[in-house]
Scaffold this active site. Structure first.
Site, mmCIF file in Angstrom:
data_model
loop_
_atom_site.group_PDB
_atom_site.id
_atom_site.type_symbol
_atom_site.label_atom_id
_atom_site.label_comp_id
_atom_site.label_asym_id
_atom_site.label_seq_id
_atom_site.Cartn_x
_atom_site.Cartn_y
_atom_site.Cartn_z
ATOM 1 N N HIS A 54 4.196 -7.134 -4.497
ATOM 2 C CA HIS A 54 5.200 -6.464 -5.338
ATOM 3 C C HIS A 54 6.601 -6.646 -4.760
ATOM 4 O O HIS A 54 6.807 -6.597 -3.551
ATOM 5 C CB HIS A 54 4.866 -4.993 -5.563
ATOM 6 C CG HIS A 54 4.950 -4.109 -4.355
ATOM 7 N ND1 HIS A 54 6.126 -3.518 -3.941
ATOM 8 C CD2 HIS A 54 3.998 -3.677 -3.485
ATOM 9 C CE1 HIS A 54 5.906 -2.766 -2.877
ATOM 10 N NE2 HIS A 54 4.614 -2.851 -2.569
ATOM 11 N N GLU A 60 5.693 -1.161 -8.374
ATOM 12 C CA GLU A 60 4.451 -0.728 -7.735
ATOM 13 C C GLU A 60 4.617 0.609 -7.045
ATOM 14 O O GLU A 60 3.731 1.473 -7.102
ATOM 15 C CB GLU A 60 3.987 -1.790 -6.721
ATOM 16 C CG GLU A 60 2.618 -1.534 -6.113
ATOM 17 C CD GLU A 60 2.621 -0.594 -4.920
ATOM 18 O OE1 GLU A 60 1.554 -0.055 -4.578
ATOM 19 O OE2 GLU A 60 3.709 -0.391 -4.324
ATOM 20 N N GLU A 61 5.740 0.799 -6.376
ATOM 21 C CA GLU A 61 5.936 1.983 -5.538
ATOM 22 C C GLU A 61 5.974 3.286 -6.322
ATOM 23 O O GLU A 61 5.715 4.348 -5.770
ATOM 24 C CB GLU A 61 7.225 1.845 -4.721
ATOM 25 C CG GLU A 61 7.229 0.708 -3.702
ATOM 26 C CD GLU A 61 6.296 0.960 -2.534
ATOM 27 O OE1 GLU A 61 5.497 1.910 -2.577
ATOM 28 O OE2 GLU A 61 6.352 0.196 -1.565
ATOM 29 N N ASP A 113 -0.180 -6.333 0.402
ATOM 30 C CA ASP A 113 0.663 -5.143 0.334
ATOM 31 C C ASP A 113 0.393 -4.266 1.553
ATOM 32 O O ASP A 113 0.196 -3.064 1.436
ATOM 33 C CB ASP A 113 0.387 -4.364 -0.959
ATOM 34 C CG ASP A 113 1.380 -3.228 -1.177
ATOM 35 O OD1 ASP A 113 2.403 -3.182 -0.463
ATOM 36 O OD2 ASP A 113 1.123 -2.369 -2.048
ATOM 37 N N HIS A 140 7.724 3.039 4.133
ATOM 38 C CA HIS A 140 8.582 3.920 3.330
ATOM 39 C C HIS A 140 9.662 4.605 4.176
ATOM 40 O O HIS A 140 10.001 5.774 3.934
ATOM 41 C CB HIS A 140 7.759 4.979 2.597
ATOM 42 C CG HIS A 140 6.797 4.412 1.600
ATOM 43 N ND1 HIS A 140 5.968 5.215 0.835
ATOM 44 C CD2 HIS A 140 6.522 3.137 1.227
ATOM 45 C CE1 HIS A 140 5.222 4.451 0.048
ATOM 46 N NE2 HIS A 140 5.553 3.175 0.274
#
Length: 618
Positions: A395, A441-442, A469, A561
């Site tokens: 992604h 995606e996130e 990922d 993240h």
């Protein structure tokens, strides 16, 4: 049901095979059908009964003979082997193969498949050389660095993400790909805005302490005045239920122990609704981090809609007590944010000492209307079966912190190197190789969900899905979710990677991709990713100390993240090695004559988390 030999024209095919038809209109068996497991159809029940007894009698004589021989030899130990070479054993007639989910059958590969793999070995070697020593060496790293240095983070719904996709298209077309297209996706738009969290008490005097924090995606804001309140620390959902009479009007902090990502995400996603059920005004969570240097981690949260019951709870790995079941349709949406592991531990220590903990939280977060985005698709058409596909993907979006290098620009460019290498080397896979750069995606696998809705009718034509990922560290091989026959085939393919230390293929029934997850779960499509280990894990220098800091990478969840997700976490040689591993498996899957079979995945075997290259076992 026992598996059967190759199906000939006109035979009954009412058995668990994934069939299709070749270009000449004749049935083309799946890989599964090429494995020979003799069953009760090979003879009458009487013959099967007699054969079993003969085999048992022979085995008993063999063991007795070994014991006698060993005693005469003076060892006193029987000579029966403690382990059996998988390739040497075929189940006897009348004996069913192992039940689904057990270790793969010891049946060797059929000669036809062995010959196919051997026949493509030169091409597989070319792919490895291309990435680790040839024209592809360092390309994934350089392109990732240029990409993230130019565009930084690429959050869903922003112009920056769309500009980065435009740039991605220009890269692909410069590489000579004409078969590039976009598929539209409507994506959500959440804006973080200004945010801060300040500890007011129990610090001495007028002192305050700013607590590093990140609002969780799709949280509501606090309003202009913010929220100032006492904090109640809980360690689990059970703990919340036990302290339910103490949280009204308070900020609840979930300071759960880090175990696994899947076991901790329910606190991020469900915590706000559960706390609001008892009247909490806001929620803080310990960041989902395996280690922290005062780095808060963001991620999506949610608000429960309607009834949450035992059936709902089964979707989450955390223990959720019945006290939290109920109708949440009238429960207020409250702000939710993550603080560092260090600060969460500090606030708990203060509470345990009997101190009054007071925090001021300000968040101006808001959710706006959906905006348009797109998945980017690049293809190399199959030379023989163009309607069948092997999908490789990653992604291109990221969270709005850091550079989004390990999650997921770097892995995406490694995945793209598969189709680039095949094109540059002039190789001709039989099936179509499809590279997909996912969007959004996130924020809920939005690009993947849309792709499933648009393409679920083509599921039976997908031979394998490969998704990266999970950063890119030192590749030791591949993790594969598949049935036993497919696992054995890919382990044979993986032998081409032995010279770079990437030959292992680990059975992992628990693995599923994020964007392709619906295809994997609903259609049992084989799914593969890189098996890898970071530098420094389990390694010790000759002087007995830990590796030098410049060699140490730590765990994926050091960076996940956070603002620490940047190029410093990636290394060129690791990306090249991963590209070699994925290219070999993707090209083989696209070039074998038969499409892969579908079946219950083999359970994670005893070596699945044992990384031979580093000696690390979890």
């Amino acid at each position: 049901m026992p598996y059967r030999e190759n199906i000939e024209d006109g035979e009954d095919d009412n058995i668990p095979l994934h069939e299709n038809v070749n270009a000449k209109g004749k049935p083309r068996s799946s890989i599964l059908s090429k494995f020979v497991f003799h069953d009760e159809t090979d003879g009458s029940e009487e013959k099967s009964f007699r054969l079993k007894h003969v085999l048992l009698l022979c085995f008993g004589c063999f063991v007795l003979g070994c014991v006698v021989a060993s005693l005469f030899a003076g060892t006193g130990k029987p000579c029966v082997r403690s382990s059996i070479d998988e390739a040497q054993v075929v189940p006897p007639a009348g004996v069913d193969p192992p039940a689904p989910h057990e270790s793969p059958s010891p049946t060797p590969l059929p000669p036809a498949i062995q010959d196919e793999i051997e026949g493509m070995k030169k091409d597989l070697d070319k792919l490895v050389d291309y990435h680790v020593a040839g024209a592809g060496k360092g390309v994934a790293y350089r392109r990732t660095a240029d990409f993230v240095d130019r565009y930084g983070h690429r959050f869903t719904g922003t112009e920056n993400l769309e500009r980065s996709i435009d740039h991605l298209e220009s890269i692909v077309r410069q590489d000579g790909f004409n078969d590039v297209h976009f598929e539209s996706v409507s994506v959500p738009r959440w804006v973080r805005g200004e945010e801060r969290c300040v500890l007011l008490s129990p610090l001495v005097g007028n002192a305050t302490k700013k607590l590093p924090m990140l609002g969780l995606g799709f949280s509501v804001g606090t309003g202009m005045e913010g929220i100032t309140s006492d904090v109640v620390v809980v360690n689990s959902f059970e703990d919340l239920a036990m302290k339910s009479d103490k949280v009204r009007g308070k900020i609840v902090l979930f300071n759960f122990p880090w175990t696994k990502y899947g076991e901790c995400t329910p606190y991020r996603y469900l915590g706000a609704s559960f706390a609001a059920k008892y009247g909490a005004v806001a929620v803080l969570i310990r960041s989902l981090a395996s280690f922290s240097l005062s780095t808060p981690h963001t991620g999506s949260m949610g608000y429960i809609k309607g009834v949450f019951d035992a059936k709902s709870a089964k979707n989450y790995q955390a223990r959720i007590p019945e006290a939290l079941f109920g109708d949440y349709s009238q429960v207020e949406k409250i702000p939710s944010a993550a603080i560092t592991a260090e600060d969460a531990a500090m606030l708990q220590r203060m509470q345990e000492r009997g101190d009054k903990v007071v925090v001021q939280l300000h968040m101006s977060a808001q959710t706006l209307s959906n905006t348009p985005s797109r998945n980017t698709i690049v293809e190399i058409k199959g030379s023989k079966y163009p309607d069948e596909v092997v999908i490789v993907s990653g992604h291109i979006d990221s969270w709005d912190v850091g550079q989004g290098a390990i999650d997921d620009a770097g892995p995406s460019f490694v995945a793209y190197q598969v189709v680039k290498a095949v094109k540059d080397l002039g190789l001709k896979p039989k099936r179509t190789l499809r590279m997909i750069f996912w969007t959004a995606e996130e924020v809920g696998v939005v690009g993947g969900r849309q792709y499933y809705e648009d393409h679920k009718g083509e599921a039976d034509k997908i031979s394998m899905v490969i998704e990266l990922d999970y950063s890119i560290f030192t590749a030791t091989g591949a993790s594969l979710r598949s049935d036993a026959p497919t696992l054995l085939v890919m382990r044979a393919v993986g032998e081409s990677l032995a010279r770079i230390g990437g030959s292992h293929v680990f059975a992992d029934a628990g693995f599923t991709t994020s964007d392709m997850g619906r295809f994997v779960e609903s259609h049992q499509i084989p799914a593969l990713t890189v098996a890898q280990v970071p530098n420094g894990i389990g390694q010790v220098r000759q002087d007995g100390k830990s590796p030098f800091p410049q060699d140490f990478q730590g765990d994926y969840f050091f960076y996940h993240h956070t603002d620490a997700d940047n190029m410093l976490a990636l290394q060129p040689s690791q990306m090249d090695r991963a590209a070699a591993v994925i290219s070999v498996h993707a090209f083989a899957a696209a070039s074998l004559e038969a499409i892969f079979s579908r079946g219950p995945p083999v359970k994670e075997d005893s070596t699945a988390m044992c990384i031979a290259a580093s000696g690390v076992c979890k």
